[in-house]
Design an enzyme around this catalytic site. Structure first.
Site, mmCIF file in Angstrom:
data_model
loop_
_atom_site.group_PDB
_atom_site.id
_atom_site.type_symbol
_atom_site.label_atom_id
_atom_site.label_comp_id
_atom_site.label_asym_id
_atom_site.label_seq_id
_atom_site.Cartn_x
_atom_site.Cartn_y
_atom_site.Cartn_z
ATOM 1 N N HIS A 77 -5.766 3.415 -4.600
ATOM 2 C CA HIS A 77 -5.816 3.620 -3.142
ATOM 3 C C HIS A 77 -6.185 5.079 -2.847
ATOM 4 O O HIS A 77 -5.719 5.648 -1.864
ATOM 5 C CB HIS A 77 -4.447 3.242 -2.560
ATOM 6 C CG HIS A 77 -4.404 3.048 -1.083
ATOM 7 N ND1 HIS A 77 -5.411 2.447 -0.354
ATOM 8 C CD2 HIS A 77 -3.451 3.376 -0.145
ATOM 9 C CE1 HIS A 77 -5.073 2.423 0.923
ATOM 10 N NE2 HIS A 77 -3.907 2.986 1.081
ATOM 11 N N HIS A 93 -5.311 9.977 -0.304
ATOM 12 C CA HIS A 93 -5.305 9.131 0.887
ATOM 13 C C HIS A 93 -6.049 9.754 2.078
ATOM 14 O O HIS A 93 -5.546 9.748 3.208
ATOM 15 C CB HIS A 93 -3.859 8.795 1.297
ATOM 16 C CG HIS A 93 -3.739 7.519 2.083
ATOM 17 N ND1 HIS A 93 -4.058 7.424 3.417
ATOM 18 C CD2 HIS A 93 -3.341 6.281 1.718
ATOM 19 C CE1 HIS A 93 -3.844 6.189 3.836
ATOM 20 N NE2 HIS A 93 -3.418 5.474 2.824
ATOM 21 N N HIS A 119 3.283 -2.238 4.337
ATOM 22 C CA HIS A 119 3.569 -0.837 4.000
ATOM 23 C C HIS A 119 5.092 -0.681 3.868
ATOM 24 O O HIS A 119 5.787 -0.669 4.872
ATOM 25 C CB HIS A 119 3.055 0.096 5.095
ATOM 26 C CG HIS A 119 1.566 0.054 5.249
ATOM 27 N ND1 HIS A 119 0.918 -0.904 6.002
ATOM 28 C CD2 HIS A 119 0.604 0.847 4.726
ATOM 29 C CE1 HIS A 119 -0.386 -0.691 5.937
ATOM 30 N NE2 HIS A 119 -0.612 0.371 5.180
ATOM 31 N N ASP A 170 0.811 -1.224 0.000
ATOM 32 C CA ASP A 170 0.000 0.000 0.000
ATOM 33 C C ASP A 170 0.840 1.267 0.000
ATOM 34 O O ASP A 170 1.933 1.303 0.568
ATOM 35 C CB ASP A 170 -0.900 0.031 1.240
ATOM 36 C CG ASP A 170 -2.171 -0.757 1.022
ATOM 37 O OD1 ASP A 170 -2.207 -1.573 0.077
ATOM 38 O OD2 ASP A 170 -3.129 -0.563 1.792
ATOM 39 N N ASP A 171 0.239 2.304 -0.589
ATOM 40 C CA ASP A 171 0.777 3.679 -0.584
ATOM 41 C C ASP A 171 1.915 3.855 -1.610
ATOM 42 O O ASP A 171 2.391 2.906 -2.203
ATOM 43 C CB ASP A 171 1.256 4.104 0.803
ATOM 44 C CG ASP A 171 0.179 3.901 1.865
ATOM 45 O OD1 ASP A 171 -1.009 3.882 1.502
ATOM 46 O OD2 ASP A 171 0.541 3.740 3.039
ATOM 47 N N TYR A 226 -6.987 3.541 5.033
ATOM 48 C CA TYR A 226 -7.260 3.128 6.426
ATOM 49 C C TYR A 226 -8.333 2.016 6.491
ATOM 50 O O TYR A 226 -8.928 1.784 7.542
ATOM 51 C CB TYR A 226 -7.691 4.319 7.290
ATOM 52 C CG TYR A 226 -6.820 5.528 7.100
ATOM 53 C CD1 TYR A 226 -5.517 5.558 7.599
ATOM 54 C CD2 TYR A 226 -7.281 6.642 6.388
ATOM 55 C CE1 TYR A 226 -4.701 6.656 7.394
ATOM 56 C CE2 TYR A 226 -6.469 7.749 6.178
ATOM 57 C CZ TYR A 226 -5.180 7.742 6.695
ATOM 58 O OH TYR A 226 -4.374 8.833 6.483
#
Ligand SMILES: [Zn+2]
Length: 244
Positions: A107, A111, A205, A56-57, A148
């Site tokens: 995503h 965010h 992550h 993610d991210d 989240y």
């Protein structure tokens, strides 16, 4: 007198019901298995030893290259749930992810927590990110993961309206909600190796500075799972194995 006692009772009952309702909403907003509209997937039902690794991210300038090299060494294809504005900013890194045969997922663009966002904000966050993902040359299905892992009403409704799946996870060793795991490489890896099941979706992550322990855990997880006989699939490939 009697009326006052009675109204106090109603008031208390109201407070209790409000609390219960708020607790139920909180559970629903954070659930990795349930949402009000459409489908959320935290794990796929299969007997085959297959899992999906999701990162993610990002992407980030600093860590993308090393992560891609590592995945290449172990012949692992992963799914990168990228943040739209990061992908735009680091387009070269985003393109490289695609060129190396990995999957890109959406995503959101900035965010945010999407719990109480308006429909137009949610639409913009999602559509803008899809556009960047296409600009990077990715041609496969684009799945969504909520920032989240939070959603309530409008987000699931919009995802459902636009035929998008919400992909969550069942193994998130570095996530705040997985409190039992120490945020050290060995503990992170051990948690995955101990709890993996066929069809698991793993979340890590690794894209930012604070992902050091997860970056160190990544090769331990890959080697450990490959030794257990697991193969790594992208989310789209894993979804095709779903026997539900
Ligand atoms: Zn995120």
């Amino acid at each position: 007198m009697g009326v006052t006692v009675q109204s106090k009772k109603f008031f208390l009952l109201g407070v209790v019901l409000c609390c219960l309702f708020a607790m139920a909403l909180y559970q629903l907003a954070n659930s990795r298995q349930w949402q009000l509209f459409g489908n959320i997937v935290s794990q796929v039902k299969t007997e085959e030893k297959v899992v999906a690794l999701t990162l993610d991210d990002g992407p980030s300038m600093r860590y993308t290259e090393a992560i891609l090299q590592l995945l290449d060494v172990y012949h692992v294809k992963a799914t990168f749930f990228v943040v739209g504005q990061d992908s735009q900013r680091f387009m070269q890194q985003t393109k490289k992810i695609v060129q190396q045969g990995h999957e890109l997922g959406n995503h959101s663009y900035t965010h945010p927590s999407m719990l109480f966002k308006s429909l137009s904000t949610i639409r913009q966050e999602i559509e803008q990110t899809d556009k960047v993902i296409r600009q990077a040359g990715y041609q496969g299905d684009i799945h969504f993961r909520a920032p989240y892992t939070q959603k309530l009403l409008v987000l699931p409704w919009y995802l459902n309206q636009t035929n998008r799946l919400n992909i969550s996870w069942n193994l998130g060793p570095d996530s705040h909600s997985t409190r039992a795991v120490k945020k050290e490489a060995e503990s992170i890896a051990q948690y995955v190796l101990d709890n993996v099941q066929p069809g698991s979706i793993i979340l890590l992550h690794v894209m930012y500075e604070n992902g050091e322990a997860s970056r160190e855990a990544l090769p331990l997880i890959i080697r450990g799972l490959q030794q257990q006989g697991y193969a790594f699939l992208t989310i789209s490939e894993l979804l095709k194995r779903d026997q539900r």
